[in-house]
Design a protein around this motif. Structure first.
Motif, PDB file in Angstrom:
ATOM      1  N   ASN A   1      -0.456   0.473  -7.840  1.00  0.00           N
ATOM      2  CA  ASN A   1       0.603   0.327  -6.854  1.00  0.00           C
ATOM      3  C   ASN A   1      -0.031   0.136  -5.492  1.00  0.00           C
ATOM      4  N   ALA A   2       0.401  -0.918  -4.804  1.00  0.00           N
ATOM      5  CA  ALA A   2      -0.209  -1.251  -3.516  1.00  0.00           C
ATOM      6  C   ALA A   2       0.884  -1.494  -2.487  1.00  0.00           C
ATOM      7  N   VAL A   3       0.491  -1.463  -1.209  1.00  0.00           N
ATOM      8  CA  VAL A   3       1.465  -1.776  -0.168  1.00  0.00           C
ATOM      9  C   VAL A   3       1.232  -3.195   0.338  1.00  0.00           C
ATOM     10  N   THR A   4       2.321  -3.857   0.694  1.00  0.00           N
ATOM     11  CA  THR A   4       2.248  -5.229   1.190  1.00  0.00           C
ATOM     12  C   THR A   4       2.289  -5.203   2.712  1.00  0.00           C
ATOM     13  N   PRO A   5       2.034  -6.369   3.347  1.00  0.00           N
ATOM     14  CA  PRO A   5       2.141  -6.421   4.813  1.00  0.00           C
ATOM     15  C   PRO A   5       3.551  -6.026   5.281  1.00  0.00           C
ATOM     16  N   ARG A   6       4.548  -6.267   4.416  1.00  0.00           N
ATOM     17  CA  ARG A   6       5.934  -5.952   4.765  1.00  0.00           C
ATOM     18  C   ARG A   6       6.119  -4.452   4.994  1.00  0.00           C
ATOM     19  N   ALA A   7       5.371  -3.644   4.244  1.00  0.00           N
ATOM     20  CA  ALA A   7       5.490  -2.196   4.418  1.00  0.00           C
ATOM     21  C   ALA A   7       4.968  -1.775   5.783  1.00  0.00           C
ATOM     22  N   TYR A   8       4.066  -2.599   6.344  1.00  0.00           N
ATOM     23  CA  TYR A   8       3.469  -2.260   7.643  1.00  0.00           C
ATOM     24  C   TYR A   8       4.371  -2.644   8.814  1.00  0.00           C
ATOM     25  N   ARG A   9       5.529  -3.246   8.524  1.00  0.00           N
ATOM     26  CA  ARG A   9       6.376  -3.720   9.624  1.00  0.00           C
ATOM     27  C   ARG A   9       6.938  -2.564  10.437  1.00  0.00           C
ATOM     28  N   ASP A  10       7.004  -1.381   9.825  1.00  0.00           N
ATOM     29  CA  ASP A  10       7.666  -0.251  10.472  1.00  0.00           C
ATOM     30  C   ASP A  10       6.973   1.023   9.983  1.00  0.00           C
ATOM     31  N   PRO A  11       6.579   1.901  10.898  1.00  0.00           N
ATOM     32  CA  PRO A  11       5.860   3.125  10.481  1.00  0.00           C
ATOM     33  C   PRO A  11       6.661   3.951   9.476  1.00  0.00           C
ATOM     34  N   ALA A  12       8.004   3.942   9.616  1.00  0.00           N
ATOM     35  CA  ALA A  12       8.826   4.733   8.696  1.00  0.00           C
ATOM     36  C   ALA A  12       8.743   4.164   7.282  1.00  0.00           C
ATOM     37  N   VAL A  13       8.740   2.843   7.188  1.00  0.00           N
ATOM     38  CA  VAL A  13       8.647   2.192   5.879  1.00  0.00           C
ATOM     39  C   VAL A  13       7.277   2.472   5.264  1.00  0.00           C
ATOM     40  N   LEU A  14       6.249   2.395   6.096  1.00  0.00           N
ATOM     41  CA  LEU A  14       4.892   2.625   5.604  1.00  0.00           C
ATOM     42  C   LEU A  14       4.751   4.054   5.079  1.00  0.00           C
ATOM     43  N   GLU A  15       5.305   4.997   5.839  1.00  0.00           N
ATOM     44  CA  GLU A  15       5.228   6.395   5.417  1.00  0.00           C
ATOM     45  C   GLU A  15       5.975   6.590   4.101  1.00  0.00           C
ATOM     46  N   ALA A  16       7.162   5.979   4.026  1.00  0.00           N
ATOM     47  CA  ALA A  16       7.959   6.101   2.797  1.00  0.00           C
ATOM     48  C   ALA A  16       7.233   5.450   1.617  1.00  0.00           C
ATOM     49  N   SER A  17       6.583   4.319   1.866  1.00  0.00           N
ATOM     50  CA  SER A  17       5.835   3.634   0.804  1.00  0.00           C
ATOM     51  C   SER A  17       4.709   4.521   0.289  1.00  0.00           C
ATOM     52  N   ALA A  18       3.992   5.143   1.227  1.00  0.00           N
ATOM     53  CA  ALA A  18       2.894   6.023   0.843  1.00  0.00           C
ATOM     54  C   ALA A  18       3.420   7.221   0.052  1.00  0.00           C
ATOM     55  N   ARG A  19       4.580   7.729   0.491  1.00  0.00           N
ATOM     56  CA  ARG A  19       5.175   8.870  -0.201  1.00  0.00           C
ATOM     57  C   ARG A  19       5.552   8.463  -1.634  1.00  0.00           C
ATOM     58  N   PHE A  20       6.101   7.250  -1.762  1.00  0.00           N
ATOM     59  CA  PHE A  20       6.504   6.777  -3.086  1.00  0.00           C
ATOM     60  C   PHE A  20       5.288   6.586  -3.993  1.00  0.00           C
ATOM     61  N   ILE A  21       4.222   6.005  -3.441  1.00  0.00           N
ATOM     62  CA  ILE A  21       3.010   5.799  -4.251  1.00  0.00           C
ATOM     63  C   ILE A  21       2.432   7.148  -4.680  1.00  0.00           C
ATOM     64  N   THR A  22       2.438   8.107  -3.758  1.00  0.00           N
ATOM     65  CA  THR A  22       1.944   9.441  -4.118  1.00  0.00           C
ATOM     66  C   THR A  22       2.799  10.040  -5.224  1.00  0.00           C
ATOM     67  N   PHE A  23       4.113   9.787  -5.132  1.00  0.00           N
ATOM     68  CA  PHE A  23       5.018  10.329  -6.151  1.00  0.00           C
ATOM     69  C   PHE A  23       4.756   9.705  -7.524  1.00  0.00           C
ATOM     70  N   VAL A  24       4.633   8.380  -7.572  1.00  0.00           N
ATOM     71  CA  VAL A  24       4.464   7.741  -8.888  1.00  0.00           C
ATOM     72  C   VAL A  24       3.052   7.929  -9.449  1.00  0.00           C
ATOM     73  N   THR A  25       2.162   8.512  -8.660  1.00  0.00           N
ATOM     74  CA  THR A  25       0.838   8.805  -9.208  1.00  0.00           C
ATOM     75  C   THR A  25       0.644  10.321  -9.390  1.00  0.00           C
ATOM     76  N   SER A  26       1.734  11.075  -9.279  1.00  0.00           N
ATOM     77  CA  SER A  26       1.645  12.519  -9.488  1.00  0.00           C
ATOM     78  C   SER A  26       1.417  12.815 -10.973  1.00  0.00           C
ATOM     79  N   GLU A  27       0.988  14.025 -11.267  1.00  0.00           N
ATOM     80  CA  GLU A  27       0.739  14.394 -12.668  1.00  0.00           C
ATOM     81  C   GLU A  27       2.001  14.262 -13.511  1.00  0.00           C
ATOM     82  N   GLU A  28       3.146  14.656 -12.936  1.00  0.00           N
ATOM     83  CA  GLU A  28       4.406  14.567 -13.674  1.00  0.00           C
ATOM     84  C   GLU A  28       4.719  13.112 -14.019  1.00  0.00           C
ATOM     85  N   ALA A  29       4.503  12.230 -13.027  1.00  0.00           N
ATOM     86  CA  ALA A  29       4.774  10.808 -13.257  1.00  0.00           C
ATOM     87  C   ALA A  29       3.853  10.273 -14.356  1.00  0.00           C
TER      88      ALA A  29
END
Lengths: 419, 318
Positions: A303-331
């Motif tokens: 899972n990677a982030v695109t330039p589009r995720a960098y358009r807004d710090p809130a989106v970037l933070e949310a993207s990072a949070r989502f990637i962390t979530f889908v790579t959690s042990e439970e996931a």
């Protein structure tokens, strides 16, 4: 009364609007594959429930059109914020700007290196990580126990060495005149990796230098690896490419036609084999040469982030949070259950239940010594390998000569990429 | 003489001028449409070919004609170009000759002509993916119908004691020398219906009186064909040649799908320019280079089409 109602309605609309304004919508892309979509939908549902300020929307595309869609959409500033891609594409995708480094302020490198198995370091380019996997895959040998029995082989003693493998495969091959009706080994799917990563490492040469700038297999060892594999078809006659046509032909022959007795395939095939095979089958670790050196090819989608995720710090933070979530042990657990792919966290690959599982076990064992060969241009580097074995199989070229041609072409790709 | 009432309030524009303006106003809609979705992207792809590819235009580097130099010295591009010209050289004459022949035969058929036409046309409207799949199986070395027949024949001649009549099974798509002609056969088979329908329409447009007159003058069937049918069919032939050639130069679907594990293979022997362009653009993310390939492909098609039109579109003298 009416006025009150109207005011309430307007207020309601306004609050709804402000809520939706505060909410970040993330678009997630992956390719069409039933169980992967299913697993991701379950993860997204959990994530959305736990993170009311974010809404993740999954969009999927047929595999063949996937890269095309990503190219078109990202160039237009549209498309995904978080995107799934094969680790081998990192080189060409980051060069084209389809993906950006994971934001270090949200995803700490020290954590990545501590949490994930070392294979993940193959997507660290220029000191930046470009993505993280939920699951990883390794290779193993699938074999049809019923066909083993029919050929008088012990179904509980699968081959341990390539010599035993060839002997077994000979017994499992059935010919009618000059044609095959059943083959002992079905080449096709992962064989470019089998030759370049597995056989070469087993014979003692890594295919590329540690800095990935130099091709190391343009020598007798490389030739030996290629010859070993091409001899299976030319000398031992235990199998043939395109026995069953199509991209998954070798697997189709193993699972559905039951006329391919053994295949080397990734753990991603487990689900398909389990759901469709109507016979007794087994999995075993990849055979070795007499020197006993083990090797395996590891790979992953990430899972990677695109330039589009960098358009807004809130989106970037949310993207990072989502990637962390889908790579959690439970996931990873969920992904293992739904898709059948192995977890990518160090803490999980040693799980005794997983290690002793008769199907997952050999893959987990293989993971311990697997390497995710770094590619700068996976499509082109795969093609030079396919051409190398086809020159031997179809034009009768000597493997030593063919491997030299391949090494040169491969080196040119590495050099080109550095420019 | 009645006075023209319109002349009084005549504007500065004549009727024809006004009609022309109306026509252009209406034409403007498709024109703008074409300009934005056809011409502009075409120009853009030329522009792209001068830069390295990056989604952010600010991070593209100008490389000038570098990609054109690269592709001219690239052996894979040369192979794709040679293959593409070979596809055209095989499929155009064969499919036109067969199409014309079948159309002439069908013309003689009076019962169930519609059915025959439908049968010949069916492959043309079948998705290329399905066609490639079915033919991929037919060409399959171990299970395909062709080798099946060869093996049955093998068994038969051995059975009657004439083993020297046996033929070896063929590798078809796995044979570097045979793969391209084998794919060309599929393309011809698929396009045949289109040719048949075009030629049938053309043949029906030739007035019977010409044939009758020629017959009275003692022309034999060959002379009828050579001196009546061919000249009068010329516009249709030109159309068919140009369209089939352009199709051949743009071949993509069939090639992608008939050898899925090694597209354009084995050893690049079935690779077409369009597929090469696609691979460079979307498997390797080299859109700048791929754009250069499209520009070259465009120029090739343009030149070949102009030459064909010049050579074939002569005025027919009756």
């Amino acid at each position: 009364m009416q006025r009150i109602l109207r005011t309430a309605l307007v207020l309601g609309l306004l609050t709804g609007l402000s809520l939706s304004l505060a909410q970040v919508t993330l678009t997630y892309w992956q390719y069409d594959f039933g169980t992967r979509i299913d697993a991701m939908n379950q993860l997204i549902e959990q994530f959305n429930a736990e993170n009311p300020d974010v809404i993740v929307v999954q969009e999927t595309f047929p595999y063949d059109a996937y890269e095309q869609r990503v190219a078109a959409a990202t160039a237009a500033g549209q498309g995904p914020d978080v995107v799934q891609l094969f680790y081998g594409w990192v080189g060409s995708w980051q060069r084209a700007g389809y993906i950006e480094p994971l934001p270090q302020e949200h995803i700490d490198h020290a954590w990545i290196e501590e949490y994930f198995i070392p294979m993940v370091e193959s997507v660290k380019v220029g000191g930046e990580y470009f993505g993280l996997p939920t699951a990883v895959r390794s290779l193993a040998l699938f074999y049809n126990k019923d066909l083993f029995r029919a050929a008088g082989l012990d179904p509980d003693a699968p081959p341990q060495t390539w010599d035993e493998f060839v002997e077994a495969a000979k017994a499992l091959t059935v010919q009618r005149g000059p044609l095959f009706t059943q083959i002992g080994y079905g080449p096709g799917g992962q064989d470019h990796h089998l030759i370049r990563t597995v056989l070469m490492n087993q014979l003692g040469t890594p295919p590329y230098s540690a800095d990935n700038r130099e091709v190391l297999y343009g020598n007798e060892i490389g030739a030996e690896a290629l010859r070993t594999w091409t001899d299976w078809q030319l000398v031992d006659e235990i199998g043939v490419l395109e026995f069953i046509p199509g991209s998954g032909g070798y697997r189709d022959g193993f699972i559905n036609q039951e006329n391919i007795a053994m295949i080397v395939d990734g753990s991603f095939a487990i689900g398909q084999v389990r759901n469709n095979a109507q016979f007794d089958w087994g999995v075993t670790e990849l055979p070795t040469f007499d020197n006993g050196v083990q090797s395996n090819f590891g790979s992953f989608w990430m899972n990677a982030v695109t330039p589009r995720a960098y358009r807004d710090p809130a989106v970037l933070e949310a993207s990072a949070r989502f990637i962390t979530f889908v790579t959690s042990e439970e996931a990873m657990q969920l992904w293992l259950e739904v898709v059948g792919e192995l977890p990518a966290a160090r803490s999980l690959v040693g799980d005794p239940e997983l290690v002793s599982d008769p199907v997952n076990g050999p893959f987990i064992a293989g993971l311990a010594y697997a390497e995710a060969t770094q590619f700068v241009d996976e499509a082109a580097q795969r093609q030079v390998m396919i051409d190398a074995y086809n020159r031997v199989l179809l034009e009768g070229m000597d493997p030593a000569e063919s491997i030299m041609l391949e090494a040169q072409a491969d080196q040119a790709l590495l050099d080109d990429f550095d420019d | 003489m009645i006075r023209e009432p319109r002349a009084k309030r005549s504007s500065r524009l004549s009727l024809t001028q006004r009609e022309a303006i109306y026509a252009y106003v209406f034409l403007l809609v498709p024109l703008v449409f074409f300009a934005t979705i056809r011409f502009y992207p075409a120009l853009q792809s030329f522009r792209l070919s001068l830069f390295t590819w990056h989604v952010d235009p600010a991070r593209r580097t100008f490389v000038g004609a570098q990609y054109y130099q690269d592709l001219l010295s690239n052996p894979v591009f040369h192979q794709a170009l040679t293959n593409t010209l070979l596809y055209a050289a095989i499929t155009v004459p064969v499919s036109i000759a067969l199409g014309l022949g079948i159309a002439i035969l069908l013309q003689a058929v009076t019962v169930g002509r519609g059915w025959y036409r439908a049968i010949y046309f069916a492959p043309y409207i079948t998705p290329a993916v399905a066609i490639a799949w079915v033919w991929g199986w037919m060409y399959n070395v171990n299970f395909g119908i062709f080798n099946r027949i060869i093996i049955e024949w093998w068994d038969f001649v051995e059975g009657i004691g004439l083993p020297w009549l046996a033929i070896d099974p063929q590798r078809f798509l796995r044979d570097p020398e045979v793969a391209l002609p084998a794919v060309a056969v599929v393309i011809i088979w698929q396009q045949l219906g289109f040719q048949v329908v075009i030629f049938l329409a053309g043949l029906q447009g030739i007035p019977r009186v010409f044939y009758e007159a020629a017959r009275i003058d003692g022309a034999n069937p060959w002379q009828l064909f050579r001196h009546v049918t061919i000249p009068l069919l010329n516009p249709v032939l030109v159309f068919a040649v140009v369209i089939t050639t352009i199709n051949a130069l743009q071949l993509f679907d069939q090639i992608v799908n008939i050898n899925f594990t090694d597209q354009g293979g084995p050893l690049g022997r079935t690779l077409s320019i369009a597929l090469y362009m696609y691979q460079e653009a979307f498997s390797r993310a080299r859109l700048g280079y791929a754009a250069a390939v499209t520009v070259v492909l465009f120029l090739i098609i343009l030149v070949i089409t102009l030459v064909q039109l010049r050579l074939t579109q002569r005025r027919v003298e009756y």
